[in-house]
Design a protein around this motif. Sequence first.
Motif, mmCIF file in Angstrom:
data_model
loop_
_atom_site.group_PDB
_atom_site.id
_atom_site.type_symbol
_atom_site.label_atom_id
_atom_site.label_comp_id
_atom_site.label_asym_id
_atom_site.label_seq_id
_atom_site.Cartn_x
_atom_site.Cartn_y
_atom_site.Cartn_z
ATOM 1 N N CYS A 72 0.790 -1.237 0.000
ATOM 2 C CA CYS A 72 0.000 0.000 0.000
ATOM 3 C C CYS A 72 0.822 1.287 0.000
ATOM 4 O O CYS A 72 0.471 2.233 -0.679
ATOM 5 C CB CYS A 72 -0.946 0.021 1.193
ATOM 6 S SG CYS A 72 -2.193 -1.266 1.106
ATOM 7 N N PHE A 73 1.879 1.358 0.780
ATOM 8 C CA PHE A 73 2.636 2.602 0.900
ATOM 9 C C PHE A 73 4.132 2.317 0.942
ATOM 10 O O PHE A 73 4.563 1.288 1.465
ATOM 11 C CB PHE A 73 2.277 3.350 2.201
ATOM 12 C CG PHE A 73 0.816 3.609 2.363
ATOM 13 C CD1 PHE A 73 0.188 4.609 1.636
ATOM 14 C CD2 PHE A 73 0.064 2.859 3.242
ATOM 15 C CE1 PHE A 73 -1.170 4.842 1.785
ATOM 16 C CE2 PHE A 73 -1.299 3.084 3.399
ATOM 17 C CZ PHE A 73 -1.912 4.078 2.672
ATOM 18 N N GLY A 74 4.893 3.269 0.453
ATOM 19 C CA GLY A 74 6.330 3.215 0.652
ATOM 20 C C GLY A 74 6.656 3.692 2.055
ATOM 21 O O GLY A 74 7.249 2.984 2.862
ATOM 22 N N ILE A 75 6.230 4.932 2.350
ATOM 23 C CA ILE A 75 6.459 5.551 3.657
ATOM 24 C C ILE A 75 5.132 6.171 4.103
ATOM 25 O O ILE A 75 4.523 6.933 3.357
ATOM 26 C CB ILE A 75 7.540 6.645 3.578
ATOM 27 C CG1 ILE A 75 8.856 6.061 3.064
ATOM 28 C CG2 ILE A 75 7.737 7.312 4.940
ATOM 29 C CD1 ILE A 75 9.873 7.118 2.663
ATOM 30 N N LEU A 76 4.711 5.854 5.320
ATOM 31 C CA LEU A 76 3.462 6.395 5.855
ATOM 32 C C LEU A 76 3.765 7.153 7.141
ATOM 33 O O LEU A 76 4.345 6.598 8.065
ATOM 34 C CB LEU A 76 2.473 5.261 6.140
ATOM 35 C CG LEU A 76 1.171 5.662 6.832
ATOM 36 C CD1 LEU A 76 0.346 6.596 5.949
ATOM 37 C CD2 LEU A 76 0.370 4.418 7.188
ATOM 38 N N LEU A 77 3.395 8.436 7.181
ATOM 39 C CA LEU A 77 3.491 9.240 8.399
ATOM 40 C C LEU A 77 2.085 9.533 8.871
ATOM 41 O O LEU A 77 1.254 9.996 8.093
ATOM 42 C CB LEU A 77 4.199 10.563 8.131
ATOM 43 C CG LEU A 77 5.690 10.484 7.884
ATOM 44 C CD1 LEU A 77 5.970 10.246 6.420
ATOM 45 C CD2 LEU A 77 6.347 11.751 8.352
ATOM 46 N N TYR A 78 1.839 9.270 10.154
ATOM 47 C CA TYR A 78 0.515 9.524 10.709
ATOM 48 C C TYR A 78 0.686 10.207 12.060
ATOM 49 O O TYR A 78 1.416 9.709 12.915
ATOM 50 C CB TYR A 78 -0.252 8.206 10.874
ATOM 51 C CG TYR A 78 -1.687 8.408 11.279
ATOM 52 C CD1 TYR A 78 -2.663 8.628 10.312
ATOM 53 C CD2 TYR A 78 -2.057 8.399 12.609
ATOM 54 C CE1 TYR A 78 -3.990 8.826 10.679
ATOM 55 C CE2 TYR A 78 -3.375 8.599 12.984
ATOM 56 C CZ TYR A 78 -4.334 8.813 12.016
ATOM 57 O OH TYR A 78 -5.633 9.022 12.390
ATOM 58 N N ASP A 79 0.040 11.354 12.228
ATOM 59 C CA ASP A 79 0.092 12.104 13.480
ATOM 60 C C ASP A 79 1.534 12.326 13.939
ATOM 61 O O ASP A 79 1.871 12.126 15.101
ATOM 62 C CB ASP A 79 -0.725 11.379 14.560
ATOM 63 C CG ASP A 79 -1.052 12.281 15.739
ATOM 64 O OD1 ASP A 79 -1.066 13.518 15.566
ATOM 65 O OD2 ASP A 79 -1.263 11.747 16.845
ATOM 66 N N SER A 80 2.398 12.684 13.010
ATOM 67 C CA SER A 80 3.832 12.845 13.281
ATOM 68 C C SER A 80 4.287 14.221 12.822
ATOM 69 O O SER A 80 3.715 14.796 11.894
ATOM 70 C CB SER A 80 4.628 11.765 12.540
ATOM 71 O OG SER A 80 4.294 10.488 13.015
ATOM 72 N N SER A 81 5.345 14.747 13.473
ATOM 73 C CA SER A 81 5.863 16.061 13.094
ATOM 74 C C SER A 81 7.355 16.135 13.382
ATOM 75 O O SER A 81 7.894 15.355 14.163
ATOM 76 C CB SER A 81 5.131 17.165 13.860
ATOM 77 O OG SER A 81 5.365 17.020 15.248
ATOM 78 N N GLY A 82 8.017 17.077 12.719
ATOM 79 C CA GLY A 82 9.443 17.293 12.950
ATOM 80 C C GLY A 82 10.307 16.162 12.425
ATOM 81 O O GLY A 82 11.363 15.868 12.988
ATOM 82 N N ASN A 83 9.892 15.526 11.340
ATOM 83 C CA ASN A 83 10.642 14.424 10.756
ATOM 84 C C ASN A 83 11.183 14.820 9.390
ATOM 85 O O ASN A 83 10.617 15.674 8.717
ATOM 86 C CB ASN A 83 9.731 13.194 10.606
ATOM 87 C CG ASN A 83 9.256 12.694 11.950
ATOM 88 O OD1 ASN A 83 10.010 12.132 12.716
ATOM 89 N ND2 ASN A 83 7.975 12.920 12.244
ATOM 90 N N VAL A 84 12.270 14.190 8.971
ATOM 91 C CA VAL A 84 12.882 14.435 7.671
ATOM 92 C C VAL A 84 12.738 13.169 6.835
ATOM 93 O O VAL A 84 13.094 12.079 7.292
ATOM 94 C CB VAL A 84 14.378 14.782 7.821
ATOM 95 C CG1 VAL A 84 15.057 14.873 6.470
ATOM 96 C CG2 VAL A 84 14.546 16.068 8.603
ATOM 97 N N ILE A 85 12.230 13.312 5.618
ATOM 98 C CA ILE A 85 12.147 12.212 4.660
ATOM 99 C C ILE A 85 12.938 12.678 3.447
ATOM 100 O O ILE A 85 12.569 13.670 2.806
ATOM 101 C CB ILE A 85 10.679 11.920 4.249
ATOM 102 C CG1 ILE A 85 9.772 11.773 5.462
ATOM 103 C CG2 ILE A 85 10.626 10.717 3.318
ATOM 104 C CD1 ILE A 85 10.091 10.635 6.372
#
Length: 156
Positions: A125-138
């Motif tokens: 379904c996804f490569g990278i999934l962010l949920y309810d997250s902040s201050g991250n680097v992709i």
Amino acid sequence: MEIRKTMCLILTLSLLIVSGAGVKAYTGTGPIRIDSNSDFVNIASSGNGTIENPWIIEGLDINGAGYGYCIYVGNTTDCFVIQNNYLHDAYAGNCDYMYYANAGITLYNVENGAVVGNEIDSNFCFGILLYDSSGNVIQENNVTNIESIRNTIREE
């Protein structure tokens, strides 16, 4: 708190630039699940979660078949880096279940993370999934062959 996040991200990116790129050799392992800051100590190859010395997860070949994730990180505030891994074949059914979203990497309620330079291939379904997250680097990940029609990187 904002200064800590900014410093963590700057230092993490600096460490990644210094480490450079080279021939990638991966070590096979099963999926990784981190549910709190204390779980990093048993999984990371180095670090202690500080701005100066983030937890490092690197050099792994993870097949997520039957699990619905290759690397799942949830409910963390420690600084960490997921880098130079081969993450593939995450599948365990429905794409709508948050904890098993059929993603190469899932970050759920996470701050201060960096996901850099990974090969993420053939997850359902996804490569990278962010949920309810902040201050991250992709940054600089190669995401290929996502089997569903959903987005490769999804933020909610």
